[in-house]
Design a protein around this motif. Sequence first.
Motif, PDB file in Angstrom:
ATOM      1  N   PRO A 272      11.899 -10.427  -9.389  1.00 56.59           N
ATOM      2  CA  PRO A 272      11.072 -10.768 -10.561  1.00 56.59           C
ATOM      3  C   PRO A 272       9.751 -11.435 -10.162  1.00 56.59           C
ATOM      4  N   ASN A 273       8.823 -11.430 -11.088  1.00 55.91           N
ATOM      5  CA  ASN A 273       7.553 -12.115 -10.903  1.00 55.91           C
ATOM      6  C   ASN A 273       7.795 -13.627 -10.943  1.00 55.91           C
ATOM      7  N   GLN A 274       7.221 -14.330 -10.006  1.00 56.19           N
ATOM      8  CA  GLN A 274       7.473 -15.762  -9.912  1.00 56.19           C
ATOM      9  C   GLN A 274       6.926 -16.534 -11.115  1.00 56.19           C
ATOM     10  N   LYS A 275       5.882 -16.029 -11.737  1.00 52.94           N
ATOM     11  CA  LYS A 275       5.285 -16.726 -12.876  1.00 52.94           C
ATOM     12  C   LYS A 275       5.918 -16.300 -14.188  1.00 52.94           C
ATOM     13  N   ASN A 276       6.462 -15.089 -14.215  1.00 53.16           N
ATOM     14  CA  ASN A 276       7.101 -14.597 -15.429  1.00 53.16           C
ATOM     15  C   ASN A 276       8.374 -13.859 -15.017  1.00 53.16           C
ATOM     16  N   LEU A 277       9.498 -14.562 -15.072  1.00 56.25           N
ATOM     17  CA  LEU A 277      10.765 -14.023 -14.557  1.00 56.25           C
ATOM     18  C   LEU A 277      11.288 -12.835 -15.359  1.00 56.25           C
ATOM     19  N   LYS A 278      10.730 -12.600 -16.538  1.00 59.17           N
ATOM     20  CA  LYS A 278      11.164 -11.454 -17.331  1.00 59.17           C
ATOM     21  C   LYS A 278      10.560 -10.154 -16.834  1.00 59.17           C
ATOM     22  N   LYS A 279       9.508 -10.268 -16.023  1.00 58.54           N
ATOM     23  CA  LYS A 279       8.860  -9.087 -15.466  1.00 58.54           C
ATOM     24  C   LYS A 279       9.330  -8.831 -14.030  1.00 58.54           C
ATOM     25  N   ILE A 280       9.474  -7.576 -13.675  1.00 59.76           N
ATOM     26  CA  ILE A 280       9.919  -7.202 -12.332  1.00 59.76           C
ATOM     27  C   ILE A 280       8.712  -6.789 -11.505  1.00 59.76           C
ATOM     28  N   ASP A 281       8.544  -7.459 -10.356  1.00 61.44           N
ATOM     29  CA  ASP A 281       7.442  -7.095  -9.452  1.00 61.44           C
ATOM     30  C   ASP A 281       7.762  -5.805  -8.697  1.00 61.44           C
ATOM     31  N   TYR A 282       9.016  -5.734  -8.177  1.00 59.31           N
ATOM     32  CA  TYR A 282       9.390  -4.526  -7.435  1.00 59.31           C
ATOM     33  C   TYR A 282      10.905  -4.454  -7.251  1.00 59.31           C
ATOM     34  N   TYR A 283      11.363  -3.274  -6.934  1.00 59.81           N
ATOM     35  CA  TYR A 283      12.763  -3.025  -6.606  1.00 59.81           C
ATOM     36  C   TYR A 283      12.859  -2.721  -5.107  1.00 59.81           C
ATOM     37  N   ILE A 284      13.998  -3.076  -4.522  1.00 68.87           N
ATOM     38  CA  ILE A 284      14.248  -2.772  -3.109  1.00 68.87           C
ATOM     39  C   ILE A 284      15.553  -1.995  -3.005  1.00 68.87           C
ATOM     40  N   CYS A 285      15.474  -0.816  -2.439  1.00 66.64           N
ATOM     41  CA  CYS A 285      16.684  -0.060  -2.098  1.00 66.64           C
ATOM     42  C   CYS A 285      16.993  -0.316  -0.622  1.00 66.64           C
ATOM     43  N   TYR A 286      18.246  -0.604  -0.306  1.00 68.86           N
ATOM     44  CA  TYR A 286      18.598  -0.929   1.081  1.00 68.86           C
ATOM     45  C   TYR A 286      19.991  -0.413   1.429  1.00 68.86           C
ATOM     46  N   THR A 287      20.246  -0.336   2.727  1.00 67.38           N
ATOM     47  CA  THR A 287      21.566   0.031   3.246  1.00 67.38           C
ATOM     48  C   THR A 287      22.063  -1.103   4.130  1.00 67.38           C
ATOM     49  N   ALA A 288      23.352  -1.412   3.992  1.00 65.30           N
ATOM     50  CA  ALA A 288      23.940  -2.497   4.788  1.00 65.30           C
ATOM     51  C   ALA A 288      25.308  -2.084   5.304  1.00 65.30           C
ATOM     52  N   SER A 289      25.704  -2.673   6.422  1.00 67.03           N
ATOM     53  CA  SER A 289      27.047  -2.488   6.982  1.00 67.03           C
ATOM     54  C   SER A 289      27.887  -3.712   6.640  1.00 67.03           C
ATOM     55  N   VAL A 290      29.073  -3.462   6.120  1.00 61.59           N
ATOM     56  CA  VAL A 290      29.980  -4.549   5.737  1.00 61.59           C
ATOM     57  C   VAL A 290      31.213  -4.480   6.629  1.00 61.59           C
TER      58      VAL A 290
ATOM     59  N   ASP B  89      20.306  -3.235   7.208  1.00 57.39           N
ATOM     60  CA  ASP B  89      19.465  -2.432   8.093  1.00 57.39           C
ATOM     61  C   ASP B  89      18.007  -2.602   7.672  1.00 57.39           C
ATOM     62  N   PRO B  90      17.185  -3.274   8.479  1.00 52.53           N
ATOM     63  CA  PRO B  90      15.788  -3.518   8.076  1.00 52.53           C
ATOM     64  C   PRO B  90      14.971  -2.237   7.938  1.00 52.53           C
ATOM     65  N   ASP B  91      15.361  -1.188   8.641  1.00 53.48           N
ATOM     66  CA  ASP B  91      14.621   0.075   8.565  1.00 53.48           C
ATOM     67  C   ASP B  91      14.944   0.867   7.302  1.00 53.48           C
ATOM     68  N   SER B  92      15.962   0.414   6.573  1.00 53.78           N
ATOM     69  CA  SER B  92      16.370   1.165   5.381  1.00 53.78           C
ATOM     70  C   SER B  92      15.660   0.702   4.117  1.00 53.78           C
ATOM     71  N   LEU B  93      14.931  -0.404   4.192  1.00 59.65           N
ATOM     72  CA  LEU B  93      14.297  -0.964   2.994  1.00 59.65           C
ATOM     73  C   LEU B  93      13.261  -0.001   2.407  1.00 59.65           C
ATOM     74  N   ASP B  94      13.434   0.270   1.130  1.00 62.01           N
ATOM     75  CA  ASP B  94      12.524   1.165   0.420  1.00 62.01           C
ATOM     76  C   ASP B  94      12.053   0.450  -0.851  1.00 62.01           C
ATOM     77  N   PHE B  95      10.743   0.280  -1.008  1.00 65.76           N
ATOM     78  CA  PHE B  95      10.182  -0.506  -2.104  1.00 65.76           C
ATOM     79  C   PHE B  95       9.691   0.392  -3.234  1.00 65.76           C
ATOM     80  N   ILE B  96       9.958  -0.065  -4.461  1.00 62.86           N
ATOM     81  CA  ILE B  96       9.417   0.571  -5.657  1.00 62.86           C
ATOM     82  C   ILE B  96       8.674  -0.522  -6.427  1.00 62.86           C
ATOM     83  N   PHE B  97       7.374  -0.513  -6.324  1.00 62.50           N
ATOM     84  CA  PHE B  97       6.571  -1.586  -6.916  1.00 62.50           C
ATOM     85  C   PHE B  97       6.232  -1.296  -8.375  1.00 62.50           C
ATOM     86  N   GLN B  98       6.465  -2.297  -9.196  1.00 61.10           N
ATOM     87  CA  GLN B  98       6.059  -2.270 -10.594  1.00 61.10           C
ATOM     88  C   GLN B  98       4.730  -3.021 -10.767  1.00 61.10           C
ATOM     89  N   ASN B  99       4.546  -4.005  -9.904  1.00 59.73           N
ATOM     90  CA  ASN B  99       3.315  -4.794  -9.896  1.00 59.73           C
ATOM     91  C   ASN B  99       2.560  -4.459  -8.618  1.00 59.73           C
TER      92      ASN B  99
END
Length: 213
Positions: free
Chosen positions: A70-88, A123-133
């Motif tokens: 979320p946006n730090q100044k307005n938590l109701k708004k989303i700055d961006y989404y992150i898609c990621y892969t992790a090993s558990v 996995d740091p190489d798996s991070l994929d950003f979708i920016f709204q802001n």
Amino acid sequence: MEESTKKNLHPKLLLLTASVILVCIVALVAQIPKKKPEPQIDVTTTLEKIVKTSDLSTAVFQYQGIVEIPNQKNLKKIDYYICYTASVYAGIDFSEVTFSENKETKTITATLPEVKIQDTVVDPDSLDFIFQNKKADNISVLDAAFTACETDIRQECTSESALLSIAQMNAENTVRALAEPVMQAICSDYSLVIQEKNTEPAEIQEGSAESES
């Protein structure tokens, strides 16, 4: 007269010879080593040693998640989404597995400790950003994004009962694969029971180990 004396000596000589032979036989029999009873094998101790010294690894699961930032100044708004892969990494501590024998029911019970999430690796190489802001699209977000993914995967794992169930099944199958061949060799008429620590038996293997061979 001499001939009569010789005839009287024959029975004595035969008796003496028979006595000597008997003594020799007794002596020989006494020297034959007696068969020692075969040592009794403690099946529970044997099973515990095998499980604890085996090269066992925990189950590894691949997880894909999405995090909202979320946006730090307005938590109701989303700055961006992150898609990621992790090993558990999930499983049990095999050094805590114990075995007990019930001679009346002819069962060997394996008691397993609680399944736990042992580690999570994003996995740091798996991070994929979708920016709204569009203003948030800069290199400074990488550290915050990675931290957010690590937090998300830890939270997801604590509520992911299906993952823990699969890890539990994997641990039971591993213990069964190690225990049953030993039981076939030592106590083939026994059945294997698997239970979690401080719970009622979770699973009973129907029939004896002999009937499965």
